[in-house]
Design an enzyme around this catalytic site. Structure first.
Site, short mmCIF file in Angstrom:
data_model
loop_
_atom_site.label_atom_id
_atom_site.label_comp_id
_atom_site.label_asym_id
_atom_site.label_seq_id
_atom_site.Cartn_x
_atom_site.Cartn_y
_atom_site.Cartn_z
N SER A 1 -0.30 -13.84 21.34
CA SER A 1 -1.71 -14.27 21.34
C SER A 1 -3.26 -15.12 20.61
O SER A 1 -2.21 -16.28 19.52
CB SER A 1 -2.62 -13.61 22.71
OG SER A 1 -3.30 -14.28 23.75
N HIS B 1 1.38 -12.58 30.40
CA HIS B 1 0.73 -13.07 29.34
C HIS B 1 -0.42 -11.45 28.72
O HIS B 1 -0.02 -10.84 28.02
CB HIS B 1 -0.87 -14.07 29.34
CG HIS B 1 -1.08 -14.50 27.79
ND1 HIS B 1 0.09 -14.98 26.91
CD2 HIS B 1 -2.34 -13.27 27.56
CE1 HIS B 1 -1.07 -14.86 25.66
NE2 HIS B 1 -2.65 -14.04 25.99
N ASP C 1 4.03 -16.18 31.89
CA ASP C 1 2.90 -16.56 30.82
C ASP C 1 2.93 -17.81 31.31
O ASP C 1 3.44 -18.89 31.85
CB ASP C 1 2.77 -16.64 29.15
CG ASP C 1 2.12 -16.12 28.59
OD1 ASP C 1 1.01 -17.28 29.01
OD2 ASP C 1 1.82 -15.47 27.69
#
Lengths: 347, 347
Positions: A139, A322, A293
């Site tokens: 991320s 995610h 995601d």
């Protein structure tokens, strides 16, 4: 400093003063300190170092717990592993722990490249390291990984950006806006002048709910993954997992990270030319989106990966979406380890 | 009544008083009225009627503009087409136009089955229609379509639920919660006691931003579809399309619809047994998700479709996602017309 960010909860970690840090948007952080956790031993050639930057809301603790271990790809028996907390996460210098002059809402605007410059200083000056075997992060950790590879191409031998992109998308910018506004719209936020996180609990709860919608996936809930994680239903999951996870975090810290996240863009190194930026990357790169995601999508990752010379797309399969980054899906984590082991083979 | 819901903007439409409507959660709406627009002519056998219920925030106007036309599947030369505005949408009885006794925040809680019962009364008593050739609707219109097929299986010959499910998912419930909270968290909302929509503009803007994130798709923005629709970037798109679209709508109207949307569930007809409910459907059914829908996903639609006897899954391909329902993707609309024409062939 709020107790949440203490060594008891997130440590052990060391604070390293890297001196002055000049910022992309102007200004300087004096006596900037980074919180780091290291594992394993740096060899005499200083050629076995791996750097792991952190994601939004995360600290070195989750990276240790979910990603590092003997026999795993990130093995402290083989590598000297440095987990570096991003600026603003509450462990490294942040609104919540900065000196009075830049405390709380007075904290300056930080960019991803500021983190990378700070980490570069840390490696060069504190550890005397000139090259990394691998930079790997998820991320915002992926955003930092890409920035490392573009900004310091000779420093990074291998890169593994997981569930993140080199240039943030417009869609993701607006998603992050909704997270920001969930907090700032709470009247108790008072433009950053609150006294503690508890006062801003309603804003933080809305923020947690938005994360519930976008952080996992529709499929995750349809398959009742939240139930298999021990929660009765989605409301129980929100009340007893998502809200408690975020509730003790400092709002100004979260907003400092959100601002960076929105503006992550390696093309700031090349006058806005993304293709030129990606072509600067020398690292052997595995671009690793998570299949489900909802905001750092496979398609977005693929679009960038195609322009990186020595790269492959390695999709991690998980309906956890995610937040599979938390390590909730053991099969995905096994897949990740296989990919990372493959990446770490001799070049 | 706010000018936004006027005949000048959304008409022409007729208001039909269907008498008292008993509500699922208890209580009654006295002299309940439905706003309808009709096209074409009801034949003497009363066997050529098509019913189109509306979605969240939508009215009969968009259904006419985007779905009906000579030579199209929903052809007023062949069919008697009734577009019925859902309760709470500002045209049919709603918080904004109800008599003082149930005006504004005093408006009762409505469920999807209440709409369907009201529409059933309308068809039986006002039009003397006993069977529909087709019920077709998108999103909350699909929820009403499913409810029609389960609640009145002999009334519905064909059903085409587009981009919606028979039982709302937990994930979608929470997404809708975030929409609700975007509005109710605006201090100007005042628990429903605001004077006009403009006062609640900040809440409505946050609501529009959430719709931007979930309503289209990540791929829509990556492919710059918003630019091809005439907007400079996502911020221009939000400021000059998404926010103006919602800004004049009445917050209590939106919240009435959101409450219904969250609780849509055909298994309320069968004591919570979804499979039994779906097995009650006699209509020839085309379940039509949109490929890139972020909250009424193909997987969720497929899971239900498999339990409907005389049904097929017909995926509409569009990166426009859920709001492709607006008709923004002409290729998807062509595909929809082909499917509907096929569905409307002799059974």
């Amino acid at each position: 400093m709020s107790n949440y960010y203490s060594q008891e909860i997130h440590g052990p970690y060391q604070l390293i003063n890297i001196g002055n840090l000049n910022l992309y948007e102007g200004g300087v952080i004096e006596e900037c300190f980074l919180a780091i956790s290291t594992f394993g031993k740096l060899n005499s050639e200083k050629s076995n170092a791996i750097l792991i930057p952190t994601w939004y809301s995360g600290t070195s603790k989750i990276m240790l717990d979910a990603y590092i271990g003997e026999g795993r790809a990130l093995d402290p028996d083989k590598y000297f592993i440095i987990i570096v907390n991003q600026i603003g996460n509450g462990l490294s210098i942040s609104p919540s722990n900065a000196p009075e002059k830049i405390h709380g809402k007075k904290f300056p605007k930080i960019r991803i490249c500021d983190d990378v410059d700070a980490q570069h200083k840390l490696l060069k000056e504190h550890f005397k390291i000139n090259q990394l075997e691998l930079v790997v992060g998820g991320s915002m950790g992926a955003q930092q990984t890409f920035e490392w590879s573009v900004r310091y191409p000779d420093f990074v031998k291998r890169a593994a950006p997981i569930a993140g992109t080199a240039k943030n998308s417009e869609h993701d910018f607006v998603f992050t806006d909704t997270l920001i506004e969930a907090i700032t719209s709470d009247p108790a936020y008072q433009s950053g002048d609150y006294e503690n996180s508890k006062q801003v609990s309603i804003g933080l709860e809305r923020h947690a709910k938005l994360w519930t919608v976008m952080g996992w996936s529709t499929e995750f809930f349809r398959a009742a993954r939240h139930q298999s994680l021990g929660f009765k239903d989605i409301h129980d999951f929100i009340a007893n997992f998502m809200i408690p996870y975020f509730s003790e975090m400092d709002p100004n810290n979260l907003l400092t990270m959100a601002y960076k996240w929105q503006r992550a863009d390696v093309s700031l190194n090349t006058e806005g030319d993304l293709l030129s930026a990606l072509r600067k990357i020398k690292a052997k790169t595995y671009v690793m989106p998570i299949s489900h995601d909802m905001f750092f999508t496979c398609q977005d990752c693929l679009a960038e990966q195609k322009s990186i010379k020595n790269s492959q797309l390695k999709v991690l399969d998980s309906i956890d979406g995610h937040l599979g980054l938390f390590g909730t899906d053991s099969k995905m984590m096994e897949q990740l380890d296989l990919y990372l082991k493959d990446l770490l083979l001799e070049i």
